[in-house]
Design an enzyme around this catalytic site. Sequence first.
Site, PDB file in Angstrom:
ATOM      1  N   TYR A  25       0.814  -1.214   0.000  1.00 32.86           N
ATOM      2  CA  TYR A  25       0.000   0.000   0.000  1.00 32.86           C
ATOM      3  C   TYR A  25       0.851   1.269   0.000  1.00 32.86           C
ATOM      4  O   TYR A  25       0.341   2.354  -0.274  1.00 32.86           O
ATOM      5  CB  TYR A  25      -0.918   0.043   1.233  1.00 32.86           C
ATOM      6  N   HIS A  81       0.201 -11.533   2.232  1.00 26.91           N
ATOM      7  CA  HIS A  81      -0.926 -10.820   1.640  1.00 26.91           C
ATOM      8  C   HIS A  81      -1.821 -11.696   0.758  1.00 26.91           C
ATOM      9  O   HIS A  81      -3.026 -11.454   0.644  1.00 26.91           O
ATOM     10  CB  HIS A  81      -0.392  -9.653   0.805  1.00 26.91           C
TER      11      HIS A  81
END
Length: 274
Positions: A25, A81
């Site tokens: 991110y 993730h």
Amino acid sequence: MPWDLVTLNSGYVMPSIAYDTAQGYGNEGEVGIALHESGLSRGDVFITTKYSGFDGLDIPTAIRNSINNIDTPYVDLYLIHNPRLAVPDIPTAWAEMEKVVEDGLARSIGVSNFGVQDLEILLASAKIKPAANQILLHPYVYQQQAPIVKYAAEHAIVIEAYSALQPLTKEPSGPLDAPLKEIATRLGATTDQVLLAWTKAKGAVIVTTSSKKTRLEGYQDAGDIELSKEDIAVIDAAGALGEKRITVRIGLRKFGVGVLVGVVRYYAPGSVAR
């Protein structure tokens, strides 16, 4: 009911509502700045970040970059993730995650977007059980996610729900709109607060975000909302109906693309009409 603390299988506790960060991110630095500017001690904050395979880095390198970015000696929870990032395979990647704990760089480790089969592979060789599995979870996907929710509960793995508000932000004017509005009006709440209360009632830790302070404060207040069994059942039913409609819509889109490809091939130069 307030947002209570949830005990992980590692023995540590985490809040039942959280705001997300991850290597991919690009917001770890901002989290570190906010932590230091808040004046809070490190022990007062639960920090989660994720291994996202960013820049092709391996897990040992990525976790050290993450703690440097956040400017913290350790993170409280470190997640893979996505199962496709577990290279060369899930057992090998998980062994590297276990080393992260051994090295004191993360107190707990877990996964994100793992299905039942992925967790079965992981648990077959794991020395440390995943503390959490962060997944897409809201009423319009609850039926399809039910198997992994059930499997996680059976193995003391906490489910974290991301995109819990997607029925309002990405799928408006669906079957959920009417019951959410009715319940919100009756309880003196907002529809997003009701949706967060539903997610909490399903036993999931909520992962959300917003750039607006008032909205974040509203999310915090949602912890005081307790839905009745009837409220939950109504939301479940509307969610199941919406899930069927979305599945049909996606199927029609795929069918339309398939037909278009077939037409293009049929009329392409050199093709033979049949």
